[in-house]
Scaffold this motif. Structure first.
Motif, PDB file in Angstrom:
ATOM      1  N   ILE A  61       0.974  -1.252   0.134  1.00  0.00           N
ATOM      2  CA  ILE A  61      -0.074  -0.181  -0.217  1.00  0.00           C
ATOM      3  C   ILE A  61       0.742   1.153   0.049  1.00  0.00           C
ATOM      4  CG2 ILE A  61      -1.720   1.345   1.420  1.00  0.00           C
ATOM      5  CD1 ILE A  61      -2.892  -1.218   2.390  1.00  0.00           C
ATOM      6  N   THR A  62       0.539   2.086  -0.962  1.00  0.00           N
ATOM      7  CA  THR A  62       1.281   3.511  -0.919  1.00  0.00           C
ATOM      8  C   THR A  62       0.585   4.337   0.122  1.00  0.00           C
ATOM      9  OG1 THR A  62       2.196   3.127  -3.385  1.00  0.00           O
ATOM     10  CG2 THR A  62       2.221   5.457  -2.371  1.00  0.00           C
ATOM     11  N   LYS A  63       1.172   4.610   1.187  1.00  0.00           N
ATOM     12  CA  LYS A  63       0.575   5.405   2.067  1.00  0.00           C
ATOM     13  C   LYS A  63       0.679   7.108   1.949  1.00  0.00           C
ATOM     14  CE  LYS A  63       1.447   2.353   5.998  1.00  0.00           C
ATOM     15  NZ  LYS A  63      -0.106   2.176   6.405  1.00  0.00           N
ATOM     16  N   ILE A  64      -0.319   7.724   1.917  1.00  0.00           N
ATOM     17  CA  ILE A  64      -0.365   9.241   1.587  1.00  0.00           C
ATOM     18  C   ILE A  64       0.092  10.015   3.183  1.00  0.00           C
ATOM     19  CG2 ILE A  64      -1.916  10.988   0.940  1.00  0.00           C
ATOM     20  CD1 ILE A  64      -3.346   8.991  -0.600  1.00  0.00           C
ATOM     21  N   ALA A  65       0.755  11.002   2.959  1.00  0.00           N
ATOM     22  CA  ALA A  65       1.066  11.896   4.089  1.00  0.00           C
ATOM     23  C   ALA A  65      -0.099  12.841   4.510  1.00  0.00           C
ATOM     24  CB  ALA A  65       2.513  12.725   3.661  1.00  0.00           C
ATOM     25  N   LEU A  66      -0.640  12.492   5.761  1.00  0.00           N
ATOM     26  CA  LEU A  66      -1.779  13.060   6.097  1.00  0.00           C
ATOM     27  C   LEU A  66      -1.604  14.589   6.386  1.00  0.00           C
ATOM     28  CD1 LEU A  66      -4.585  13.188   7.294  1.00  0.00           C
ATOM     29  CD2 LEU A  66      -3.876  12.431   9.282  1.00  0.00           C
ATOM     30  N   ASN A  67      -0.397  15.200   6.752  1.00  0.00           N
ATOM     31  CA  ASN A  67      -0.250  16.533   6.980  1.00  0.00           C
ATOM     32  C   ASN A  67       0.133  17.384   5.681  1.00  0.00           C
ATOM     33  OD1 ASN A  67      -0.889  16.739   9.552  1.00  0.00           O
ATOM     34  ND2 ASN A  67       0.936  15.998  10.207  1.00  0.00           N
ATOM     35  N   THR A  68       0.386  16.833   4.596  1.00  0.00           N
ATOM     36  CA  THR A  68       0.532  17.669   3.166  1.00  0.00           C
ATOM     37  C   THR A  68      -0.390  17.228   2.078  1.00  0.00           C
ATOM     38  OG1 THR A  68       2.330  15.772   2.654  1.00  0.00           O
ATOM     39  CG2 THR A  68       2.962  17.677   3.943  1.00  0.00           C
ATOM     40  N   ALA A  69      -1.139  16.104   2.358  1.00  0.00           N
ATOM     41  CA  ALA A  69      -2.045  15.494   1.212  1.00  0.00           C
ATOM     42  C   ALA A  69      -2.889  16.466   0.722  1.00  0.00           C
ATOM     43  CB  ALA A  69      -2.743  14.303   1.713  1.00  0.00           C
TER      44      ALA A  69
END
Length: 295
Positions: free
Chosen positions: A231-239
């Motif tokens: 799974i390619t995780k998404i950066a919550l604080n910059t998404a």
């Protein structure tokens, strides 16, 4: 000025005045005494009229339909997962709900209508109303049996990681050896696994319709995930909003609220803080967490 001249009338004028006064008196009497009686006796104004009665009946029918629509609808549900609010809407008392919750805290399960009444002590009348909506798991209503009719034994001895099979390569037949999984559930697990190209974590079994937490735990006791799906995780604080909506259960409205909350907090300190976001699907936080990371 001679005022008297204004009150001197001829004989014809006096007759006309008296006639006018008489007409006014007659009309006044008709309006107050005759007309009400006519209206009350006239069949056109009677609520029992054969012409009016169908309309009244139709109005009453529409009112009854409107009242019925306002009542909360009940859909099939597993009584083991009744919450305080659900129990209240079903008509259960606080004491009855508390008895069920206390029973469940002991890791025990209600597996029949009679057992539900024994645990909660609900009245016969309430039970008759809600029992038709009870939906127990398939492995409770249709337990798996051997050909000779005896119940198939299931081993509850915990397996070591080395003994456990890989969930991402298990066959339907191997899945059916788990207590609580029949042919339909094993088929659903295999189809969902194919759809997502393999499981990343056991929490994803929640997405398979009908699997209860107890059955999922049984799967974890017998299987492991040797090679998790990448799974390619998404950066919550910059998404960006466009990136967030690629995550399951997050739409554009929720993504907008996430970015607003992130700005107010000057960045999230933990992924669990998403549960404070307006409209966030709290019950899916564990699934959503699989696709997020904190920088």
């Amino acid at each position: 000025m001679n005022i008297k001249s204004h009150f001197v009338f001829s004989k014809k004028q006096r007759s006309g005045i008296f006639l006018l006064i008489a007409i006014i008196i007659i009309l006044f009497g008709c309006y107050h005494f005759v007309l009400p009686k006519v209206m009350n006796t006239n069949p056109d104004f009677s609520t029992s009229s054969t012409e009016v009665a169908p309309f009244i009946k139709q109005i009453d029918s529409l009112k009854a339909i409107a009242i019925e629509k306002r009542k909360p609808k009940i859909y099939p549900f597993n009584p083991n997962f009744i919450t305080d609010y659900k129990g209240y809407t079903l008509g259960m008392t606080t004491q009855e709900i508390d008895r069920l919750l206390a029973f469940r805290k002991q890791e025990q399960w209600v597996n029949s209508v009679n057992q539900f009444q024994q645990v909660t002590k609900v009245s016969d009348s309430l039970l008759a109303q809600i029992a038709p909506y009870f939906k127990f798991p398939e492995w409770v209503t249709h337990p798996k049996s051997q050909k000779n009719g005896s119940t198939k034994p299931f081993s509850k001895t915990p397996k070591t990681e080395r003994q456990k099979l890989d969930l991402n390569s298990a066959t339907a037949g191997q899945l059916q050896k788990v207590y609580g999984i029949g042919p339909s559930y094993s088929e659903r697990i295999v189809k969902y696994r194919q759809k997502i190209n393999g499981f990343h974590a056991f929490i994803e079994l929640q997405e398979v319709y009908g699997l209860t937490p107890e059955v999922i735990q049984n799967v974890k006791d017998n299987f492991t995930i040797k090679i998790p799906r990448t799974i390619t995780k998404i950066a919550l604080n910059t998404a960006t909003k466009e990136q967030l909506v690629t995550i399951k259960y997050i739409d554009y409205e929720v993504a907008h609220h996430i970015i607003e909350e992130r700005t107010l907090r000057d960045g999230f300190k933990s992924i669990e803080e998403l549960t404070k976001v307006n409209g966030f699907p709290v019950n899916k936080i564990q699934i959503i967490k699989l696709s997020l990371r904190l920088d």
